[in-house]
Design a protein around this motif. Structure first.
Motif, PDB file in Angstrom:
ATOM      1  N   THR A  93       0.806  -1.226   0.000  1.00 24.29           N
ATOM      2  CA  THR A  93       0.000   0.000   0.000  1.00 24.29           C
ATOM      3  C   THR A  93       0.838   1.274   0.000  1.00 24.29           C
ATOM      4  OG1 THR A  93      -0.196  -0.151   2.413  1.00 24.29           O
ATOM      5  CG2 THR A  93      -1.979  -1.100   1.099  1.00 24.29           C
ATOM      6  N   SER A  94       2.166   1.153   0.136  1.00 21.66           N
ATOM      7  CA  SER A  94       3.048   2.307  -0.005  1.00 21.66           C
ATOM      8  C   SER A  94       4.411   1.821  -0.457  1.00 21.66           C
ATOM      9  CB  SER A  94       3.169   3.079   1.323  1.00 21.66           C
ATOM     10  OG  SER A  94       3.931   2.337   2.262  1.00 21.66           O
ATOM     11  N   GLY A  95       5.195   2.726  -1.053  1.00 24.96           N
ATOM     12  CA  GLY A  95       6.503   2.347  -1.549  1.00 24.96           C
ATOM     13  C   GLY A  95       6.517   2.210  -3.062  1.00 24.96           C
ATOM     14  N   LYS A  96       7.663   1.791  -3.606  1.00 29.23           N
ATOM     15  CA  LYS A  96       7.847   1.725  -5.057  1.00 29.23           C
ATOM     16  C   LYS A  96       6.925   0.707  -5.733  1.00 29.23           C
ATOM     17  CE  LYS A  96      12.653   3.283  -5.154  1.00 29.23           C
ATOM     18  NZ  LYS A  96      14.041   2.953  -5.556  1.00 29.23           N
ATOM     19  N   LEU A  97       6.531  -0.314  -5.005  1.00 28.94           N
ATOM     20  CA  LEU A  97       5.663  -1.341  -5.595  1.00 28.94           C
ATOM     21  C   LEU A  97       4.213  -1.166  -5.160  1.00 28.94           C
ATOM     22  CD1 LEU A  97       7.800  -4.611  -5.359  1.00 28.94           C
ATOM     23  CD2 LEU A  97       7.507  -3.068  -7.296  1.00 28.94           C
ATOM     24  N   LYS A  98       3.810   0.046  -4.832  1.00 33.05           N
ATOM     25  CA  LYS A  98       2.435   0.294  -4.386  1.00 33.05           C
ATOM     26  C   LYS A  98       1.431  -0.278  -5.392  1.00 33.05           C
ATOM     27  CE  LYS A  98      -0.767   3.963  -2.990  1.00 33.05           C
ATOM     28  NZ  LYS A  98      -0.953   5.425  -2.798  1.00 33.05           N
ATOM     29  N   GLY A  99       0.485  -1.046  -4.869  1.00 29.34           N
ATOM     30  CA  GLY A  99      -0.515  -1.689  -5.721  1.00 29.34           C
ATOM     31  C   GLY A  99      -0.187  -3.135  -6.056  1.00 29.34           C
ATOM     32  N   ALA A 100       1.073  -3.543  -5.857  1.00 30.30           N
ATOM     33  CA  ALA A 100       1.451  -4.926  -6.140  1.00 30.30           C
ATOM     34  C   ALA A 100       0.896  -5.851  -5.058  1.00 30.30           C
ATOM     35  CB  ALA A 100       2.971  -5.057  -6.210  1.00 30.30           C
ATOM     36  N   GLU A 101       0.605  -7.078  -5.446  1.00 29.51           N
ATOM     37  CA  GLU A 101       0.096  -8.069  -4.507  1.00 29.51           C
ATOM     38  C   GLU A 101       0.862  -9.381  -4.693  1.00 29.51           C
ATOM     39  OE1 GLU A 101      -4.479  -6.610  -3.802  1.00 29.51           O
ATOM     40  OE2 GLU A 101      -4.089  -7.998  -5.430  1.00 29.51           O
ATOM     41  N   ASN A 106       0.227  -3.161  12.697  1.00 28.01           N
ATOM     42  CA  ASN A 106      -0.746  -2.195  13.222  1.00 28.01           C
ATOM     43  C   ASN A 106      -0.093  -1.189  14.160  1.00 28.01           C
ATOM     44  OD1 ASN A 106      -2.766  -3.392  11.772  1.00 28.01           O
ATOM     45  ND2 ASN A 106      -3.730  -4.413  13.503  1.00 28.01           N
ATOM     46  N   GLY A 107       1.118  -0.733  13.800  1.00 27.11           N
ATOM     47  CA  GLY A 107       1.825   0.291  14.555  1.00 27.11           C
ATOM     48  C   GLY A 107       2.604  -0.225  15.743  1.00 27.11           C
ATOM     49  N   ARG A 108       2.553  -1.525  16.031  1.00 25.82           N
ATOM     50  CA  ARG A 108       3.234  -2.087  17.200  1.00 25.82           C
ATOM     51  C   ARG A 108       4.421  -2.923  16.727  1.00 25.82           C
ATOM     52  NH1 ARG A 108       2.671  -6.968  19.878  1.00 25.82           N
ATOM     53  NH2 ARG A 108       0.934  -7.514  18.489  1.00 25.82           N
ATOM     54  N   ILE A 152       7.508  -2.373   7.209  1.00 26.56           N
ATOM     55  CA  ILE A 152       8.939  -2.667   7.289  1.00 26.56           C
ATOM     56  C   ILE A 152       9.657  -1.608   6.465  1.00 26.56           C
ATOM     57  CG2 ILE A 152       8.726  -5.136   7.746  1.00 26.56           C
ATOM     58  CD1 ILE A 152       9.094  -5.700   4.837  1.00 26.56           C
ATOM     59  N   GLY A 153      10.652  -0.972   7.059  1.00 24.81           N
ATOM     60  CA  GLY A 153      11.293   0.155   6.398  1.00 24.81           C
ATOM     61  C   GLY A 153      10.283   1.253   6.143  1.00 24.81           C
ATOM     62  N   ASN A 154      10.265   1.760   4.921  1.00 25.21           N
ATOM     63  CA  ASN A 154       9.290   2.784   4.533  1.00 25.21           C
ATOM     64  C   ASN A 154       8.161   2.203   3.694  1.00 25.21           C
ATOM     65  OD1 ASN A 154      10.576   5.104   5.719  1.00 25.21           O
ATOM     66  ND2 ASN A 154      12.156   4.912   4.138  1.00 25.21           N
ATOM     67  N   THR A 155       8.000   0.901   3.744  1.00 25.55           N
ATOM     68  CA  THR A 155       6.986   0.214   2.948  1.00 25.55           C
ATOM     69  C   THR A 155       5.901  -0.356   3.856  1.00 25.55           C
ATOM     70  OG1 THR A 155       8.621  -0.381   1.265  1.00 25.55           O
ATOM     71  CG2 THR A 155       6.577  -1.640   1.289  1.00 25.55           C
ATOM     72  N   GLU A 156       4.658  -0.145   3.458  1.00 22.69           N
ATOM     73  CA  GLU A 156       3.542  -0.695   4.224  1.00 22.69           C
ATOM     74  C   GLU A 156       2.808  -1.733   3.371  1.00 22.69           C
ATOM     75  OE1 GLU A 156      -0.391   1.394   5.422  1.00 22.69           O
ATOM     76  OE2 GLU A 156       0.923   1.636   7.165  1.00 22.69           O
ATOM     77  N   LEU A 157       2.411  -2.811   4.031  1.00 25.14           N
ATOM     78  CA  LEU A 157       1.680  -3.879   3.372  1.00 25.14           C
ATOM     79  C   LEU A 157       0.449  -4.214   4.187  1.00 25.14           C
ATOM     80  CD1 LEU A 157       4.993  -4.924   3.694  1.00 25.14           C
ATOM     81  CD2 LEU A 157       4.255  -6.159   1.675  1.00 25.14           C
ATOM     82  N   VAL A 158      -0.571  -4.752   3.530  1.00 28.96           N
ATOM     83  CA  VAL A 158      -1.767  -5.233   4.209  1.00 28.96           C
ATOM     84  C   VAL A 158      -1.883  -6.716   3.944  1.00 28.96           C
ATOM     85  CG1 VAL A 158      -4.279  -5.088   4.372  1.00 28.96           C
ATOM     86  CG2 VAL A 158      -2.940  -3.000   4.062  1.00 28.96           C
ATOM     87  N   TYR A 159      -2.100  -7.463   5.016  1.00 29.70           N
ATOM     88  CA  TYR A 159      -2.244  -8.918   4.907  1.00 29.70           C
ATOM     89  C   TYR A 159      -3.717  -9.249   4.695  1.00 29.70           C
ATOM     90  CZ  TYR A 159      -2.598 -13.791   6.408  1.00 29.70           C
ATOM     91  OH  TYR A 159      -2.887 -15.125   6.465  1.00 29.70           O
ATOM     92  N   HIS A 160      -4.006 -10.080   3.705  1.00 29.73           N
ATOM     93  CA  HIS A 160      -5.377 -10.523   3.414  1.00 29.73           C
ATOM     94  C   HIS A 160      -5.441 -12.034   3.494  1.00 29.73           C
ATOM     95  CE1 HIS A 160      -6.617  -6.567   1.747  1.00 29.73           C
ATOM     96  NE2 HIS A 160      -5.374  -6.512   1.285  1.00 29.73           N
ATOM     97  N   GLU A 161      -6.556 -12.547   3.986  1.00 30.66           N
ATOM     98  CA  GLU A 161      -6.765 -13.983   3.972  1.00 30.66           C
ATOM     99  C   GLU A 161      -8.245 -14.300   3.746  1.00 30.66           C
ATOM    100  OE1 GLU A 161      -7.385 -15.221   8.637  1.00 30.66           O
ATOM    101  OE2 GLU A 161      -5.368 -15.299   7.818  1.00 30.66           O
ATOM    102  N   LYS A 162      -8.508 -15.457   3.139  1.00 28.87           N
ATOM    103  CA  LYS A 162      -9.875 -15.947   2.942  1.00 28.87           C
ATOM    104  C   LYS A 162     -10.030 -17.257   3.701  1.00 28.87           C
ATOM    105  CE  LYS A 162     -10.006 -16.025  -1.579  1.00 28.87           C
ATOM    106  NZ  LYS A 162     -10.471 -16.115  -2.979  1.00 28.87           N
TER     107      LYS A 162
END
Length: 285
Positions: free
Chosen positions: A190-198, A257-259, A274-284
């Motif tokens: 959700t942020s960083g050079k690969l924003k939008g990648a999954e 989540n900030g912790r 991690i670093g300056n990159t943010e990711l969101v974890y998804h699961e089904k």
């Protein structure tokens, strides 16, 4: 690449592979040997090599990782060569035995797609059977389109070119579609050079399978993120069959989540930094 765009990129690279395969097979021709099956095997191998190389490289191309693209292509290309060398003679054999030319050639292309999809499953982040299933469906559909183009267009050369482009696109698209539709867990940047990648994580969910290393090195990490503040091997995801555990391996820290965490069990929609990159974890479930 996003999950919604995955099929598009795979289809485009697969179509380019089909076009290159047509050029190679058109260049070599069939007159060098009177043996029909040997001719089919050689031409099929050339088509399979080009389609396998391009589809295998897709993940690395869209995540801006030349090393990953080259490594995956060098694995899936030779397997595509084998797929074509077997698939085309197989279709010809079915045609010669039962006389069902259209069905026989479709079956041959289906097997061709199955092996290419299996190679993509091995080199990518999905499970091998999902790649194989998608490749088989794409090969059947693409084979039908190829035979229809060859029969429907007045020019045999143009028909073959259009058919191979459609075949490559169908195999690539269905490998991606099946992987996305059946995926159980993935990371969204959700942020960083690969924003939008999954990144699909299904391959790493099995507790007896491999773990996924997140880092900045394309050679040392399974999920490579181009961020100077991320260590070459920053964190590790370990599957337990139903969920993932995230363990920090860095000096800069891993945050959920900030912790700041050392080891944690991930839940759906949690944010990882991690670093300056943010990711969101998804699961089904």
């Amino acid at each position: 690449m996003s999950r919604r765009m995955r099929a598009y990129y795979y289809a485009i690279l697969g179509a380019i592979g089909g076009l290159i395969g047509w050029q190679l097979s058109d260049w070599i021709g069939l007159s060098f040997t009177p043996n029909l099956y040997l001719s089919e095997a050689i031409v099929g191998a050339l088509i399979g090599l080009s389609v396998g190389l391009l589809i295998g490289a897709t993940e690395g191309v869209v995540t801006l990782s030349p090393v990953r693209a080259a490594r995956a292509a060098l694995f899936s290309g030779p397997l595509g060569l084998v797929a074509g060398a077997i698939g085309l003679p197989l279709g010809e054999f079915v045609f010669q035995v039962v006389g069902a030319e259209f069905f026989g050639r479709m079956l041959g292309w289906g097997f061709f797609g199955l092996l290419i999809g299996a190679a993509e499953g091995l080199t990518g982040k999905t499970q091998m059977w999902k790649g194989a299933l998608g490749g088989f469906i794409g090969g059947l559909l693409g084979g039908a389109l190829l035979e229809a183009a060859r029969r429907g267009l007045g020019d045999a050369v143009a028909g073959k070119a259009a058919g191979l482009v459609l075949l490559g696109a169908a195999i690539g698209a269905f490998i991606a579609l099946i992987s996305v539709l059946l995926s159980r867990a993935w990371l969204e940047v959700t942020s960083g050079k690969l924003k939008g990648a999954e990144f699909i994580l299904d391959k790493f969910l099995n507790p007896r399978g491999p773990s996924a290393i997140i880092g900045s090195s394309a050679l040392k990490a399974d999920i490579a993120l181009p961020d100077p503040d991320i260590a070459p091997q920053h964190a590790i995801l370990s599957g337990s069959g139903t969920h993932f555990n995230l363990k920090d391996m860095s000096l800069n820290g891993t945050y959920v989540n900030g912790r700041k965490v050392e080891l944690t069990t991930l839940a759906d929609r949690q944010k990882i930094r991690i670093g300056n990159t943010e990711l969101v974890y998804h699961e089904k479930r």
